[in-house]
Design a protein around this motif. Sequence first.
Motif, PDB file in Angstrom:
ATOM      1  N   GLN A 110       4.678  17.515   4.769  1.00  0.00           N
ATOM      2  CA  GLN A 110       5.074  18.760   4.097  1.00  0.00           C
ATOM      3  C   GLN A 110       4.293  19.966   4.615  1.00  0.00           C
ATOM      4  N   GLY A 111       3.721  19.859   5.807  1.00  0.00           N
ATOM      5  CA  GLY A 111       3.028  21.014   6.370  1.00  0.00           C
ATOM      6  C   GLY A 111       1.541  20.981   6.130  1.00  0.00           C
ATOM      7  N   VAL A 112       1.028  19.993   5.433  1.00  0.00           N
ATOM      8  CA  VAL A 112      -0.390  19.989   5.117  1.00  0.00           C
ATOM      9  C   VAL A 112      -1.149  19.103   6.103  1.00  0.00           C
ATOM     10  N   ARG A 113      -0.809  17.881   6.196  1.00  0.00           N
ATOM     11  CA  ARG A 113      -1.621  16.946   6.962  1.00  0.00           C
ATOM     12  C   ARG A 113      -0.708  15.781   7.330  1.00  0.00           C
ATOM     13  N   ILE A 114      -0.901  15.182   8.458  1.00  0.00           N
ATOM     14  CA  ILE A 114      -0.106  14.009   8.796  1.00  0.00           C
ATOM     15  C   ILE A 114      -1.055  12.876   9.145  1.00  0.00           C
ATOM     16  N   ASP A 115      -0.906  11.764   8.486  1.00  0.00           N
ATOM     17  CA  ASP A 115      -1.716  10.596   8.835  1.00  0.00           C
ATOM     18  C   ASP A 115      -0.791   9.390   8.855  1.00  0.00           C
ATOM     19  N   ASN A 116      -1.346   8.231   8.956  1.00  0.00           N
ATOM     20  CA  ASN A 116      -0.513   7.033   9.120  1.00  0.00           C
ATOM     21  C   ASN A 116       0.417   6.764   7.946  1.00  0.00           C
ATOM     22  N   GLY A 117       0.022   7.252   6.782  1.00  0.00           N
ATOM     23  CA  GLY A 117       0.844   6.971   5.608  1.00  0.00           C
ATOM     24  C   GLY A 117       1.855   8.061   5.330  1.00  0.00           C
ATOM     25  N   THR A 118       2.071   8.951   6.243  1.00  0.00           N
ATOM     26  CA  THR A 118       3.012  10.054   5.995  1.00  0.00           C
ATOM     27  C   THR A 118       4.182   9.937   6.959  1.00  0.00           C
ATOM     28  N   LEU A 119       5.393  10.124   6.433  1.00  0.00           N
ATOM     29  CA  LEU A 119       6.565  10.024   7.308  1.00  0.00           C
ATOM     30  C   LEU A 119       6.848  11.377   7.934  1.00  0.00           C
ATOM     31  N   ASN A 120       6.954  11.391   9.233  1.00  0.00           N
ATOM     32  CA  ASN A 120       7.183  12.636   9.941  1.00  0.00           C
ATOM     33  C   ASN A 120       8.694  12.850  10.058  1.00  0.00           C
ATOM     34  N   MET A 121       9.274  13.510   9.064  1.00  0.00           N
ATOM     35  CA  MET A 121      10.744  13.643   9.059  1.00  0.00           C
ATOM     36  C   MET A 121      11.162  15.093   8.913  1.00  0.00           C
ATOM     37  N   THR A 122      12.286  15.411   9.550  1.00  0.00           N
ATOM     38  CA  THR A 122      12.825  16.767   9.417  1.00  0.00           C
ATOM     39  C   THR A 122      14.353  16.668   9.297  1.00  0.00           C
ATOM     40  N   ASP A 123      15.062  17.783   9.551  1.00  0.00           N
ATOM     41  CA  ASP A 123      16.529  17.743   9.429  1.00  0.00           C
ATOM     42  C   ASP A 123      17.088  16.591  10.260  1.00  0.00           C
ATOM     43  N   ARG A 124      17.977  15.841   9.668  1.00  0.00           N
ATOM     44  CA  ARG A 124      18.684  14.746  10.348  1.00  0.00           C
ATOM     45  C   ARG A 124      17.759  13.694  10.965  1.00  0.00           C
ATOM     46  N   SER A 125      16.631  13.472  10.327  1.00  0.00           N
ATOM     47  CA  SER A 125      15.783  12.353  10.764  1.00  0.00           C
ATOM     48  C   SER A 125      16.334  11.069  10.176  1.00  0.00           C
ATOM     49  N   THR A 126      16.120   9.999  10.888  1.00  0.00           N
ATOM     50  CA  THR A 126      16.603   8.699  10.383  1.00  0.00           C
ATOM     51  C   THR A 126      15.471   7.685  10.350  1.00  0.00           C
ATOM     52  N   LEU A 127      15.668   6.681   9.533  1.00  0.00           N
ATOM     53  CA  LEU A 127      14.763   5.528   9.507  1.00  0.00           C
ATOM     54  C   LEU A 127      15.618   4.276   9.578  1.00  0.00           C
ATOM     55  N   LEU A 128      15.140   3.286  10.308  1.00  0.00           N
ATOM     56  CA  LEU A 128      15.745   1.952  10.210  1.00  0.00           C
ATOM     57  C   LEU A 128      14.671   1.045   9.639  1.00  0.00           C
ATOM     58  N   ILE A 129      14.974   0.409   8.523  1.00  0.00           N
ATOM     59  CA  ILE A 129      13.998  -0.431   7.839  1.00  0.00           C
ATOM     60  C   ILE A 129      14.487  -1.871   7.955  1.00  0.00           C
ATOM     61  N   TYR A 130      13.660  -2.727   8.492  1.00  0.00           N
ATOM     62  CA  TYR A 130      14.077  -4.115   8.743  1.00  0.00           C
ATOM     63  C   TYR A 130      13.519  -5.036   7.663  1.00  0.00           C
ATOM     64  N   LEU A 131      14.375  -5.852   7.087  1.00  0.00           N
ATOM     65  CA  LEU A 131      13.971  -6.809   6.052  1.00  0.00           C
ATOM     66  C   LEU A 131      14.252  -8.222   6.537  1.00  0.00           C
ATOM     67  N   ILE A 132      13.275  -9.093   6.390  1.00  0.00           N
ATOM     68  CA  ILE A 132      13.521 -10.503   6.712  1.00  0.00           C
ATOM     69  C   ILE A 132      13.109 -11.343   5.517  1.00  0.00           C
ATOM     70  N   LYS A 133      14.008 -12.211   5.095  1.00  0.00           N
ATOM     71  CA  LYS A 133      13.728 -13.062   3.939  1.00  0.00           C
ATOM     72  C   LYS A 133      12.736 -14.135   4.372  1.00  0.00           C
ATOM     73  N   LYS A 134      11.674 -14.308   3.582  1.00  0.00           N
ATOM     74  CA  LYS A 134      10.670 -15.309   3.959  1.00  0.00           C
ATOM     75  C   LYS A 134      11.044 -16.669   3.395  1.00  0.00           C
ATOM     76  N   GLU A 135      10.608 -17.681   4.101  1.00  0.00           N
ATOM     77  CA  GLU A 135      10.915 -19.054   3.668  1.00  0.00           C
ATOM     78  C   GLU A 135      10.269 -19.352   2.316  1.00  0.00           C
ATOM     79  N   ASP A 136       8.937 -18.986   2.199  1.00  0.00           N
ATOM     80  CA  ASP A 136       8.230 -19.303   0.951  1.00  0.00           C
ATOM     81  C   ASP A 136       8.589 -18.296  -0.133  1.00  0.00           C
ATOM     82  N   ARG A 137       8.713 -18.757  -1.357  1.00  0.00           N
ATOM     83  CA  ARG A 137       9.155 -17.890  -2.445  1.00  0.00           C
ATOM     84  C   ARG A 137       7.985 -17.311  -3.220  1.00  0.00           C
TER      85      ARG A 137
END
Length: 727
Positions: free
Chosen positions: A700-727
């Motif tokens: 948001q203009g303040v600070r960017i670190d590893n926990g901040t998403l660097n997104m602007t107009d028309r930015s996209t994310l692809l998030i991958y999910l894999i089901k684990k064997e153990d419940r």
Amino acid sequence: MIEKLENTYILSTNQNSYVFRITKHGDAESVYYGKKITSIDAHTLIKKQNTLFVNTLYMENDETYGIDGMRFEYSFANRGDSRSVSCILKVGEECMTDFVVKKITENTEYKNSDMPVPRGYDNSLTVKLEDALHPGLIIELWYFIYENTDVLARAVRIQNDSGKQVTIQKLMSAQYDLECAQKELVCFHGAWGRERIRHNVPLCCGKFSGGSHSGMSSAECNPFFIVKEKNTDENVGEAYGFHLVYSASHELAAETDCYRGLRISHGIQSEGFCYALPVNEKFDSPISISTFSACGLNGISYQFSRFINANILPKKQVPIMLNSWEAFYFDINEKKLYALADEAERLGFEGIVIDDGWFLGRNDDTGSLGDWQEDKRKFPLGIAAYAKYLSDKKMQLGIWIEPEMVSEKSNLFLQHPEWVLKTEGARSIVGREQRILDLTNSEVCAFIEASLDRLVEEYGAKYIKWDFNRRFSDIFGSEGSAYFYRYIKQLYLILKRFTFRHENVVIENCASGGGRFDLGMLSYCHVGWVSDNTDSLSRAEIQQGTSYGYPIRTMLNHISASPNQQSKRCSSLKTRSDTAMIGMLGAQLDITALKGEEKEELKRVIEQYKKYRTMLLGASLFRISSDNNFYVWEILSDKGENAIIYLMMDRFLSVSSIPNIKLINLDEDAKYEIRFEGMHFTASGKTLMNGGLVFPQIYQGVRIDNGTLNMTDRSTLLIYLIKKEDR
Ligand code: DGJ
């Protein structure tokens, strides 16, 4: 499964039932379409409702048989039904017919249809009606049950053994007389570059009618639509989905009546339709497809996705092709293509499509269509040598062709001016300076088939991009718009024969983008070019609209250059590739001109895509609506063991965050491993579905670190999910 209870038929899939009965006067009457019921439940439903009010029509000597409010399975002209009917015939010079149910048969094979029929139905039922006024004139209502995918297909066949010529003036593929309550129609209208955009139409009174008149299924109105309860949303509520397996002019209508009825019908466009059916011949309507879901619009999409994957699409994986169109347009030559192939191989592409511009004298769009021989000035070594060069690299050659067309500036037109749809004396109408060939002429069909064969046999194409770039104006013959039916019947035959001869060749269906994106073409083509518009924001809207009725597997998407060549909008390579990956991936840009780091990024995209391609082929897309500023799609594998979440943020807003995304249809007892943008964590299905996927803060203009998403107009994310064997 088909059950019979007295004169009532219950047609059931795994989750749904469709019920109709034959009345004492020999009409077929709709009873129910919805969640599955059994013959025991059906007892109460089939009690005749008295629909006779003051001033209504009824059958002679039977005042309980009110016609106006009757829910007919299929309705005929001049029999007292005051709503739009589904069938209008003329027998000789007479307009009167009176069709009465004569016989019902189970599990007869539907043979020799002139229209594409989805494969693999579990059961069929045929209701045979005969015209009391013209014995031998038969109408068959066909029902096909696809149990696993919860689809009911219907078709109408006319057999004319009446001894008189019959003229078909209107013939819908199916009519669905439903209870109206407060329903809405969801249809997918658009234009070139913005095909299949969702529109909601309230159905409160009167009639809504849509469709196309252009001889093609069209970008303006897709032959897929939904009818839903007013409050039905993506995940909750009742809805019916409909497809017409047809690629020419079509018609859909939704008409309410004063008896709380809603008549849905769809089929061949009836305006100007005048088909002459000779004695002893038959006529086949296109197939009507329907499904019901109580799980909202995502339920409809899920059922149709599985059905289209299993029962419509030809089975063959589409390679990742690099297309020459937006790279070079008409300025194409062998030298550029060899350089493209070398780079394409390095980046992981599986083939090159030589788009428009490769054939004799084709330097712009004013001429040469029909002269399907390689232009030696552009290809001195020849296209076959290029195919060999590609195949040595384990890549395939694709070739663009527009086989149904001819330019007036062409050798073909000089030799055969009589082959084109053109009317002497009338003002001349052209589109892109081209004319349509008359497919009802067998010489034309033979020419087209030979031209297609040459691409495969002489040039070595393993992939055909089949284009169609203008709509119809002139038609031949005295049958009006019935010409389009005859035309498309021949086109299907050409496609059927070609795919039989060359079962290993992939066909891409294209028509100025997605102008003929329908289940008719997709019965023969492996994939469809969704739209010429490859701008990521527009594309997300088009892909989302398309996803309501078509599976990911049908949607061909290309990564193209930035600024985009249609919209001039800029977007990052990540946004372009994330969006294109939700479908069958390809590209059309000059990759030799990319910067080094862009090439490496593209290489990584293709590698990643290859890992997920098998999953995408069978996956279903669920739209997760949350906020107008975001497109969010959950792409879940067929067996649910992994998923990709696509997210696009339209506009950057200060002091904003990504809303929690509540996923659906996961296994609530399972744990999922989640990865995106360097993040890696585990969450349970229950948490992801109830609490949702929680995102870090957007920069948001303040600070960017590893926990901040660097997104602007028309930015996209692809998030991958894999089901684990153990419940
Ligand atoms: C229209 C198609 O949609 C484009 O992809 C391209 O193939 C052009 N035709 C070529 O003329």
